[in-house]
Design a protein around this motif. Structure first.
Motif, PDB file in Angstrom:
ATOM      1  N   ASP A   1      15.072  17.252 -42.887  1.00 34.62           N
ATOM      2  CA  ASP A   1      15.929  16.586 -43.859  1.00 34.62           C
ATOM      3  C   ASP A   1      17.085  17.489 -44.274  1.00 34.62           C
ATOM      4  O   ASP A   1      18.194  17.024 -44.496  1.00 34.62           O
ATOM      5  CB  ASP A   1      15.118  16.203 -45.109  1.00 34.62           C
ATOM      6  N   LYS A   2      16.798  18.797 -44.393  1.00 32.34           N
ATOM      7  CA  LYS A   2      17.805  19.749 -44.850  1.00 32.34           C
ATOM      8  C   LYS A   2      17.411  21.149 -44.411  1.00 32.34           C
ATOM      9  O   LYS A   2      16.234  21.499 -44.409  1.00 32.34           O
ATOM     10  CB  LYS A   2      17.919  19.693 -46.374  1.00 32.34           C
TER      11      LYS A   2
ATOM     12  N   PHE B   1       4.183  26.712 -41.330  1.00 34.33           N
ATOM     13  CA  PHE B   1       5.069  26.774 -40.176  1.00 34.33           C
ATOM     14  C   PHE B   1       5.208  25.390 -39.565  1.00 34.33           C
ATOM     15  O   PHE B   1       4.254  24.628 -39.517  1.00 34.33           O
ATOM     16  CB  PHE B   1       4.483  27.696 -39.093  1.00 34.33           C
ATOM     17  N   ARG B   2       6.393  25.096 -39.090  1.00 36.30           N
ATOM     18  CA  ARG B   2       6.648  23.883 -38.315  1.00 36.30           C
ATOM     19  C   ARG B   2       7.994  24.055 -37.641  1.00 36.30           C
ATOM     20  O   ARG B   2       8.948  24.501 -38.258  1.00 36.30           O
ATOM     21  CB  ARG B   2       6.662  22.647 -39.201  1.00 36.30           C
ATOM     22  N   ASP B   3       8.060  23.712 -36.347  1.00 34.35           N
ATOM     23  CA  ASP B   3       9.341  23.783 -35.642  1.00 34.35           C
ATOM     24  C   ASP B   3      10.318  22.795 -36.249  1.00 34.35           C
ATOM     25  O   ASP B   3       9.962  21.644 -36.495  1.00 34.35           O
ATOM     26  CB  ASP B   3       9.174  23.443 -34.157  1.00 34.35           C
TER      27      ASP B   3
ATOM     28  N   PHE C   1      13.226  33.819 -40.545  1.00 32.96           N
ATOM     29  CA  PHE C   1      12.643  32.486 -40.571  1.00 32.96           C
ATOM     30  C   PHE C   1      13.657  31.498 -41.118  1.00 32.96           C
ATOM     31  O   PHE C   1      14.323  31.780 -42.110  1.00 32.96           O
ATOM     32  CB  PHE C   1      11.407  32.451 -41.479  1.00 32.96           C
ATOM     33  N   VAL C   2      13.741  30.326 -40.481  1.00 33.23           N
ATOM     34  CA  VAL C   2      14.535  29.228 -41.017  1.00 33.23           C
ATOM     35  C   VAL C   2      13.708  28.586 -42.125  1.00 33.23           C
ATOM     36  O   VAL C   2      12.518  28.318 -41.940  1.00 33.23           O
ATOM     37  CB  VAL C   2      14.841  28.166 -39.931  1.00 33.23           C
ATOM     38  N   LEU C   3      14.319  28.358 -43.252  1.00 35.17           N
ATOM     39  CA  LEU C   3      13.674  27.663 -44.354  1.00 35.17           C
ATOM     40  C   LEU C   3      14.292  26.276 -44.429  1.00 35.17           C
ATOM     41  O   LEU C   3      15.507  26.136 -44.542  1.00 35.17           O
ATOM     42  CB  LEU C   3      13.908  28.429 -45.661  1.00 35.17           C
ATOM     43  N   TRP C   4      13.451  25.240 -44.328  1.00 32.59           N
ATOM     44  CA  TRP C   4      13.976  23.883 -44.213  1.00 32.59           C
ATOM     45  C   TRP C   4      13.050  22.880 -44.873  1.00 32.59           C
ATOM     46  O   TRP C   4      11.925  23.192 -45.227  1.00 32.59           O
ATOM     47  CB  TRP C   4      14.225  23.568 -42.751  1.00 32.59           C
ATOM     48  N   LEU C   5      13.547  21.679 -45.033  1.00 39.07           N
ATOM     49  CA  LEU C   5      12.814  20.612 -45.695  1.00 39.07           C
ATOM     50  C   LEU C   5      12.448  19.539 -44.673  1.00 39.07           C
ATOM     51  O   LEU C   5      13.300  19.095 -43.899  1.00 39.07           O
ATOM     52  CB  LEU C   5      13.701  20.009 -46.797  1.00 39.07           C
ATOM     53  N   TYR C   6      11.189  19.124 -44.689  1.00 38.28           N
ATOM     54  CA  TYR C   6      10.700  18.086 -43.784  1.00 38.28           C
ATOM     55  C   TYR C   6       9.899  17.071 -44.598  1.00 38.28           C
ATOM     56  O   TYR C   6       8.864  17.416 -45.167  1.00 38.28           O
ATOM     57  CB  TYR C   6       9.826  18.715 -42.694  1.00 38.28           C
ATOM     58  N   ASN C   7      10.381  15.846 -44.657  1.00 35.07           N
ATOM     59  CA  ASN C   7       9.723  14.789 -45.440  1.00 35.07           C
ATOM     60  C   ASN C   7       9.396  15.247 -46.860  1.00 35.07           C
ATOM     61  O   ASN C   7       8.308  14.995 -47.369  1.00 35.07           O
ATOM     62  CB  ASN C   7       8.451  14.295 -44.736  1.00 35.07           C
TER      63      ASN C   7
END
Length: 144
Positions: free
Chosen positions: A46-47, A33-35, A59-65
């Motif tokens: 990132d996306k 998990f991460r906001d 849940f939002v599924l997203w890319l971080y670093n």
């Protein structure tokens, strides 16, 4: 008797593939998990791939670093449906995250939130941003 004709409907089902394998519920539940928004409700990743529905939760599924992350949408979705003078915990968590000045006052087993001077307008603007974020994310459901 009148004849009813049904036209075929084409639907696209979106799945996410990781390393050549389809994302499964088992793998999804292991994602950290991460906001994906900061205190001004700006996307920090990132996306954004879309959302996953798992039971009654989204849940939002997203890319971080370069790392896959998920963020629960439920508090934001409830916020979207609430009046600005709501007495729910979702409002308090939201204004705390956004670092808005407010007072929580207990009343008859519940509480109300009162904003400090000038903070009400900021709150209204952030709620509009949340509504926009949710509407954009809800256009892209990912099926597991």
């Amino acid at each position: 008797m009148e004849t009813i004709k049904l036209d075929p409907l084409k639907a696209e089902i979106k799945t996410l593939v990781l390393g050549g394998k389809k994302l499964t519920k088992s793998i999804f539940r292991q994602i950290e998990f991460r906001d994906c928004v900061d205190e001004r409700m700006n996307f920090t990743g990132d996306k954004c791939f879309g959302y996953v529905k798992d039971g009654e939760h989204r849940f939002v599924l997203w890319l971080y670093n370069g790392n896959l992350r998920k963020m629960g949408l439920s508090p934001y979705m409830r916020l979207k449906e609430l009046e600005y003078d709501s007495t729910t915990l979702d409002i308090e968590l939201f204004v705390f995250k956004c670092k808005l000045g407010y007072y929580a006052t207990e009343e008859r087993g519940g509480y109300t939130i009162e904003f400090k001077e000038g903070e009400r307008q900021k709150y209204n603007e952030l709620v509009v941003k949340v509504k926009k974020l949710i509407s954009e994310v809800m256009e892209n459901q990912i099926f597991l």
